[in-house]
Write a protein that holds these residues in place. Structure first.
Motif, short mmCIF file in Angstrom:
data_model
loop_
_atom_site.label_atom_id
_atom_site.label_comp_id
_atom_site.label_asym_id
_atom_site.label_seq_id
_atom_site.Cartn_x
_atom_site.Cartn_y
_atom_site.Cartn_z
N GLN A 1 17.63 13.18 -12.45
CA GLN A 1 16.49 13.21 -13.25
C GLN A 1 15.98 12.12 -13.66
N GLU A 2 16.97 11.17 -14.04
CA GLU A 2 16.40 9.68 -14.53
C GLU A 2 15.92 9.08 -13.07
N ARG A 3 16.59 9.34 -11.97
CA ARG A 3 15.96 8.73 -10.69
C ARG A 3 14.65 9.18 -10.43
N ALA A 4 14.38 10.49 -10.44
CA ALA A 4 13.03 11.09 -10.36
C ALA A 4 12.04 10.48 -11.33
N GLU A 5 12.44 10.55 -12.65
CA GLU A 5 11.40 10.10 -13.53
C GLU A 5 10.96 8.67 -13.24
N ARG A 6 12.01 7.61 -12.81
CA ARG A 6 11.58 6.52 -12.52
C ARG A 6 10.59 6.31 -11.14
N ALA A 7 10.98 7.19 -10.26
CA ALA A 7 10.06 7.28 -9.14
C ALA A 7 8.58 7.70 -9.31
N LYS A 8 8.51 8.39 -10.57
CA LYS A 8 7.02 9.04 -10.53
C LYS A 8 5.97 8.04 -10.91
N ALA A 9 6.36 6.98 -11.43
CA ALA A 9 5.11 5.93 -11.64
C ALA A 9 4.80 5.52 -10.28
N ASP A 10 5.73 5.19 -9.49
CA ASP A 10 5.15 4.66 -8.22
C ASP A 10 4.51 5.69 -7.36
N ILE A 11 5.14 6.76 -7.42
CA ILE A 11 4.18 8.17 -6.80
C ILE A 11 2.90 8.33 -7.09
N VAL A 12 2.67 8.10 -8.28
CA VAL A 12 1.16 8.36 -9.10
C VAL A 12 0.41 6.95 -8.43
N SER A 13 0.92 6.07 -8.23
CA SER A 13 0.15 4.79 -7.70
C SER A 13 -0.02 4.79 -6.26
N HIS A 14 0.76 5.50 -5.48
CA HIS A 14 0.67 5.59 -4.05
C HIS A 14 0.21 6.67 -3.21
N PHE A 15 -0.03 7.87 -3.89
CA PHE A 15 -0.11 9.06 -3.36
C PHE A 15 -1.37 9.92 -4.20
N ASN A 16 -2.07 10.72 -3.32
CA ASN A 16 -3.13 11.19 -3.88
C ASN A 16 -2.89 12.45 -4.83
N SER A 17 -3.50 13.19 -5.48
CA SER A 17 -3.21 14.13 -6.52
C SER A 17 -2.67 15.49 -6.02
N LYS A 18 -3.03 15.74 -4.63
CA LYS A 18 -2.29 16.94 -4.24
C LYS A 18 -1.02 16.48 -3.58
N GLN A 19 -0.81 15.35 -2.96
CA GLN A 19 0.52 14.85 -2.52
C GLN A 19 1.28 14.66 -3.69
N GLN A 20 0.77 14.18 -4.77
CA GLN A 20 1.70 14.09 -6.01
C GLN A 20 2.27 15.51 -6.62
N VAL B 1 9.18 18.53 -4.87
CA VAL B 1 10.07 18.05 -4.08
C VAL B 1 11.06 17.60 -5.11
N LEU B 2 10.64 16.82 -6.10
CA LEU B 2 11.59 16.18 -6.98
C LEU B 2 12.09 17.03 -7.92
N ALA B 3 11.48 18.27 -8.26
CA ALA B 3 12.17 19.22 -9.26
C ALA B 3 13.42 19.76 -8.39
N GLN B 4 13.14 20.01 -6.90
CA GLN B 4 14.17 20.81 -6.32
C GLN B 4 15.52 19.64 -6.09
N TYR B 5 15.10 18.53 -5.77
CA TYR B 5 15.99 17.31 -5.97
C TYR B 5 16.90 17.36 -7.06
N VAL B 6 16.35 17.43 -8.02
CA VAL B 6 16.86 17.27 -9.61
C VAL B 6 17.75 18.64 -9.66
N LYS B 7 17.27 19.58 -9.10
CA LYS B 7 18.13 20.78 -9.33
C LYS B 7 19.15 20.85 -8.31
N VAL B 8 19.12 20.74 -6.97
CA VAL B 8 20.01 20.89 -5.86
C VAL B 8 20.49 19.82 -5.45
#
Length: 187
Positions: free
Chosen positions: A95-114, A120-127
């Motif tokens: 969860q911490e790793r996913a939260e840290r990555a979100k800022a970069d994801i927002v700045s590098h990917f469009n809204s549909k990709q985000q 995908v991050l939610a699945q990663y956190v869960k599984v």
């Protein structure tokens, strides 16, 4: 009460401490420093090869999962287990790793990709990290888009572009944020 027994490659039992020491001693065969570990772990293909090589040397999925329990990192990525054993780095939860990555994801990917990457991050956190394997892309798209791959392509682009997005965002999960934190603190 539960007791876990680890087995040496020669078939003799060993303690968790002995297993940890053996893992520590073998890790330099797989990567020479923290930066190389991050680079290998950041791409699905090189991560899969590293995991395969580790398994061949007796450090398979079951053993690594047990190491997660031993170091109290069950909600962490296997990257954190390796980095903790090899370099005494503190573990982060997925969860911490996913939260840290979100800022970069927002700045590098469009809204549909985000939106897809948030899924995908939610699945990663869960599984766990296995959800980031290249062979999970198609099942994740089907799950997110209710088996309508045409909708995924309409939202995210051609299959090869989707593959680049899926593999490309993963570097943000494993980047070293200590340098940027130190620069922020020192500024």
């Amino acid at each position: 009460m539960m007791v876990t027994t680890f087995w040496h490659p020669d078939g003799t039992p060993m303690s968790a401490q002995q297993f940890l020491e053996m893992l520590f001693g073998k890790l330099p065969e797989f990567f020479k420093n923290e930066a190389e570990l991050r680079a290998l772990w950041s791409l699905p293909d090189t991560r899969a090869k590293l995991l395969q090589r580790l398994a061949e040397k007796g450090f398979g999925h079951e053993q690594m999962a047990e190491m997660q329990r031993i170091i109290d990192a069950e909600n962490s990525d296997l990257f954190d287990v390796l980095a903790h054993v090899a370099y005494a780095l503190p573990t982060l939860t997925r969860q911490e790793r996913a939260e840290r990555a979100k800022a970069d994801i927002v700045s590098h990917f469009n809204s549909k990709q985000q939106t897809f990457l948030d899924f995908v991050l939610a699945q990663y956190v869960k599984v766990g990290v296995e959800e980031l394997a290249q062979d999970k892309l198609s099942p994740l798209l089907k799950l997110k888009y209710h088996n309508a791959i045409a909708d995924a392509v309409a939202d995210l682009g051609k299959p090869e572009e989707i593959g680049k997005v899926f593999a490309g965002f993963q570097k943000y999960l494993y980047q070293d944020t200590r340098a940027s934190r130190q620069q922020t603190l020192g500024a």
